[in-house]
Scaffold this motif. Structure first.
Motif, PDB file in Angstrom:
ATOM      1  N   GLY A 135       0.816  -1.198   0.000  1.00 31.23           N
ATOM      2  CA  GLY A 135       0.000   0.000   0.000  1.00 31.23           C
ATOM      3  C   GLY A 135       0.856   1.256   0.000  1.00 31.23           C
ATOM      4  O   GLY A 135       2.085   1.201   0.088  1.00 31.23           O
ATOM      5  N   SER A 136       0.207   2.419  -0.072  1.00 22.22           N
ATOM      6  CA  SER A 136       0.952   3.667  -0.180  1.00 22.22           C
ATOM      7  C   SER A 136       1.822   3.933   1.040  1.00 22.22           C
ATOM      8  O   SER A 136       2.987   4.340   0.908  1.00 22.22           O
ATOM      9  N   THR A 137       1.293   3.678   2.247  1.00 20.72           N
ATOM     10  CA  THR A 137       2.095   3.909   3.453  1.00 20.72           C
ATOM     11  C   THR A 137       3.293   2.971   3.484  1.00 20.72           C
ATOM     12  O   THR A 137       4.413   3.375   3.829  1.00 20.72           O
ATOM     13  N   ASP A 138       3.071   1.728   3.117  1.00 21.50           N
ATOM     14  CA  ASP A 138       4.158   0.741   3.100  1.00 21.50           C
ATOM     15  C   ASP A 138       5.238   1.131   2.085  1.00 21.50           C
ATOM     16  O   ASP A 138       6.437   1.038   2.372  1.00 21.50           O
ATOM     17  N   GLN A 139       4.826   1.599   0.921  1.00 20.81           N
ATOM     18  CA  GLN A 139       5.794   1.989  -0.109  1.00 20.81           C
ATOM     19  C   GLN A 139       6.691   3.129   0.369  1.00 20.81           C
ATOM     20  O   GLN A 139       7.906   3.123   0.134  1.00 20.81           O
ATOM     21  N   LEU A 140       6.098   4.089   1.052  1.00 19.42           N
ATOM     22  CA  LEU A 140       6.884   5.226   1.527  1.00 19.42           C
ATOM     23  C   LEU A 140       7.814   4.824   2.663  1.00 19.42           C
ATOM     24  O   LEU A 140       8.951   5.313   2.751  1.00 19.42           O
ATOM     25  N   ALA A 141       7.351   3.935   3.533  1.00 13.85           N
ATOM     26  CA  ALA A 141       8.213   3.442   4.613  1.00 13.85           C
ATOM     27  C   ALA A 141       9.418   2.716   4.036  1.00 13.85           C
ATOM     28  O   ALA A 141      10.557   2.903   4.500  1.00 13.85           O
ATOM     29  N   ARG A 142       9.190   1.911   3.028  1.00 16.67           N
ATOM     30  CA  ARG A 142      10.281   1.145   2.429  1.00 16.67           C
ATOM     31  C   ARG A 142      11.235   2.043   1.636  1.00 16.67           C
ATOM     32  O   ARG A 142      12.397   1.688   1.414  1.00 16.67           O
ATOM     33  N   ALA A 143      10.751   3.201   1.205  1.00 20.47           N
ATOM     34  CA  ALA A 143      11.624   4.124   0.478  1.00 20.47           C
ATOM     35  C   ALA A 143      12.753   4.652   1.353  1.00 20.47           C
ATOM     36  O   ALA A 143      13.844   4.958   0.856  1.00 20.47           O
ATOM     37  N   ILE A 144      12.505   4.768   2.659  1.00 19.12           N
ATOM     38  CA  ILE A 144      13.564   5.265   3.544  1.00 19.12           C
ATOM     39  C   ILE A 144      14.177   4.145   4.391  1.00 19.12           C
ATOM     40  O   ILE A 144      15.066   4.407   5.204  1.00 19.12           O
ATOM     41  N   GLN A 145      13.744   2.916   4.181  1.00 20.41           N
ATOM     42  CA  GLN A 145      14.242   1.791   4.988  1.00 20.41           C
ATOM     43  C   GLN A 145      15.757   1.616   4.852  1.00 20.41           C
ATOM     44  O   GLN A 145      16.477   1.547   5.852  1.00 20.41           O
ATOM     45  N   GLN A 146      16.255   1.539   3.616  1.00 22.05           N
ATOM     46  CA  GLN A 146      17.682   1.326   3.406  1.00 22.05           C
ATOM     47  C   GLN A 146      18.525   2.520   3.843  1.00 22.05           C
ATOM     48  O   GLN A 146      19.542   2.346   4.528  1.00 22.05           O
ATOM     49  N   VAL A 155      15.779  12.923   8.577  1.00 24.46           N
ATOM     50  CA  VAL A 155      16.031  14.123   7.764  1.00 24.46           C
ATOM     51  C   VAL A 155      17.054  13.820   6.671  1.00 24.46           C
ATOM     52  O   VAL A 155      16.863  14.190   5.501  1.00 24.46           O
ATOM     53  N   ALA A 156      18.140  13.127   7.027  1.00 27.04           N
ATOM     54  CA  ALA A 156      19.166  12.784   6.046  1.00 27.04           C
ATOM     55  C   ALA A 156      18.644  11.780   5.016  1.00 27.04           C
ATOM     56  O   ALA A 156      19.004  11.849   3.833  1.00 27.04           O
ATOM     57  N   SER A 157      17.806  10.845   5.455  1.00 23.00           N
ATOM     58  CA  SER A 157      17.233   9.856   4.533  1.00 23.00           C
ATOM     59  C   SER A 157      16.335  10.524   3.503  1.00 23.00           C
ATOM     60  O   SER A 157      16.395  10.236   2.300  1.00 23.00           O
ATOM     61  N   VAL A 158      15.484  11.427   3.966  1.00 24.16           N
ATOM     62  CA  VAL A 158      14.551  12.123   3.072  1.00 24.16           C
ATOM     63  C   VAL A 158      15.310  12.994   2.067  1.00 24.16           C
ATOM     64  O   VAL A 158      14.861  13.197   0.940  1.00 24.16           O
ATOM     65  N   ALA A 159      16.478  13.476   2.459  1.00 31.30           N
ATOM     66  CA  ALA A 159      17.277  14.335   1.581  1.00 31.30           C
ATOM     67  C   ALA A 159      18.057  13.555   0.524  1.00 31.30           C
ATOM     68  O   ALA A 159      18.610  14.154  -0.404  1.00 31.30           O
ATOM     69  N   ARG A 160      18.107  12.226   0.655  1.00 38.05           N
ATOM     70  CA  ARG A 160      18.846  11.415  -0.323  1.00 38.05           C
ATOM     71  C   ARG A 160      18.265  11.626  -1.723  1.00 38.05           C
ATOM     72  O   ARG A 160      17.045  11.595  -1.922  1.00 38.05           O
ATOM     73  N   PRO A 161      19.129  11.791  -2.746  1.00 42.17           N
ATOM     74  CA  PRO A 161      18.632  12.022  -4.112  1.00 42.17           C
ATOM     75  C   PRO A 161      17.695  10.925  -4.608  1.00 42.17           C
ATOM     76  O   PRO A 161      16.700  11.213  -5.286  1.00 42.17           O
ATOM     77  N   GLU A 162      17.993   9.662  -4.267  1.00 41.61           N
ATOM     78  CA  GLU A 162      17.140   8.581  -4.754  1.00 41.61           C
ATOM     79  C   GLU A 162      15.754   8.619  -4.128  1.00 41.61           C
ATOM     80  O   GLU A 162      14.758   8.257  -4.773  1.00 41.61           O
ATOM     81  N   VAL A 163      15.681   9.067  -2.877  1.00 39.96           N
ATOM     82  CA  VAL A 163      14.375   9.192  -2.219  1.00 39.96           C
ATOM     83  C   VAL A 163      13.603  10.360  -2.817  1.00 39.96           C
ATOM     84  O   VAL A 163      12.417  10.254  -3.128  1.00 39.96           O
TER      85      VAL A 163
END
Length: 325
Positions: free
Chosen positions: A46-57, A276-284
């Motif tokens: 789902g949408s929430t899961d997709q966004l959580a996994r975007a910053i997981q790594q 904050v640093a995860s969200v700033a990653r170019p891939e995210v």
């Protein structure tokens, strides 16, 4: 006598030191020293899961420990959220929350936790405006045309939501109120069935996020008319703001990380810096931009204020519309 007294003091001091040793050791141990569980209170995919996994790594790399996603769906996100609300405030059990279980659901029914007293905001991760969508064969090609169409047809027109009391439902009722409309609410059990009904022509309109509506937009089955930000936004370029025609109307969903209340200040600061640093990653940033999501981190205080503001705003919408679940 003094020797006996001295021995007693020595004994008491040694005992206190022994009892305090585990706590001192735990405090001195660098955080984190083991995997961190992030509860996603919705199904995988789902949408929430997709966004959580975007910053997981990125979070795993920045914190130096695996970040494990744990999907605990049910009851509008409150089952998974409650797990974290009752967890030890040690930074090892967090929740990837959103507007629903953290700002809206408790206004509609009793939940087993207090979203303010039991949870500690860490940082937002993303914002996504709600978007007014209609079937591609709708006679309304613009927002102005839709407003005229809806006023003419009254309750003959409907709008779909992902569930009674969901943000898409509250947004629809807020729209009815501010625009003077009577669109009939049709709730579905989740985003997938609502989007299926939309694609098959059973709905006249819906408020969707860019993430949820992307597949239908790409397939040519729906048309976006306007965005529910106070002004046009580059997040969904080319669309007017509904507020241009309906003053005072706005609706934006947020997603972010929270922990149990009582997180030590140093842990809270470390987690906030990592988000904050995860969200700033170019891939995210790239991933979010492609999905019509605004990457947006915050301080814990800013997130706390956002939640408080939403509870006030949506509480008024709920009372005015008489929404119950």
């Amino acid at each position: 006598m003094s020797r006996h007294h001295l021995n007693r003091r020595q004994f008491a001091g040694a005992t206190a030191a022994l009892l305090a040793a585990p706590a001192l050791t735990a405090h001195a141990q660098a955080y984190p020293s083991r995997p961190i569980r992030v509860v996603v209170p919705y199904p995988a995919g789902g949408s929430t899961d997709q966004l959580a996994r975007a910053i997981q790594q990125p979070l795993s790399e920045l914190l130096g420990q695996p970040v494990v996603i744990d999907n605990r769906a049910g009851a509008g996100g409150t089952i998974g959220t409650d797990i974290v609300a009752k967890a030890a405030p040690d930074g090892y059990t967090l929740v990837f929350g959103n507007t629903g279980p953290n700002a809206v659901v408790s206004l509609l029914r009793k939940v087993p936790y207090d979203p303010v007293a039991d949870l500690a905001p860490i940082s937002t991760v993303a914002l996504t405006p709600m978007i007014l969508a209609v079937p591609v064969d709708s006679p309304a090609k613009t927002l102005k045309e839709f407003l005229a169409y809806a006023k003419r047809e009254g309750d003959k027109l409907n709008y779909g939501s992902v569930g009674n009391g969901s943000l898409s439902h509250l947004t629809g009722e807020h729209f009815n109120d501010k625009a003077g409309l009577k669109l009939l609410h049709i709730p579905y059990n989740g985003g997938a069935p609502m989007l299926t009904a939309f694609a098959s022509g059973q709905l006249h309109a819906a408020f969707v996020t860019g993430l949820d509506g992307a597949s239908m937009l790409a397939s040519g089955k729906v048309r976006y008319l306007a965005v529910a930000t106070p002004a046009p936004t580059d997040v969904v370029p080319g669309l007017p703001a509904i507020a241009d025609e309906v003053p005072g109307f706005a609706s934006t969903a947020w997603f972010g990380l929270l922990g149990p209340k009582g997180l030590p200040a140093d842990l809270l600061a470390k987690l906030n810096s990592a988000v904050v640093a995860s969200v700033a990653r170019p891939e995210v940033q790239k991933l979010f931009t492609e999905r019509r999501i605004e990457a947006r981190s915050s301080t814990p205080k800013e997130m706390e204020q956002r939640i408080a503001g939403e509870m006030k705003h949506w509480g008024e919408v709920i009372r005015k519309a008489g929404i119950t679940t």
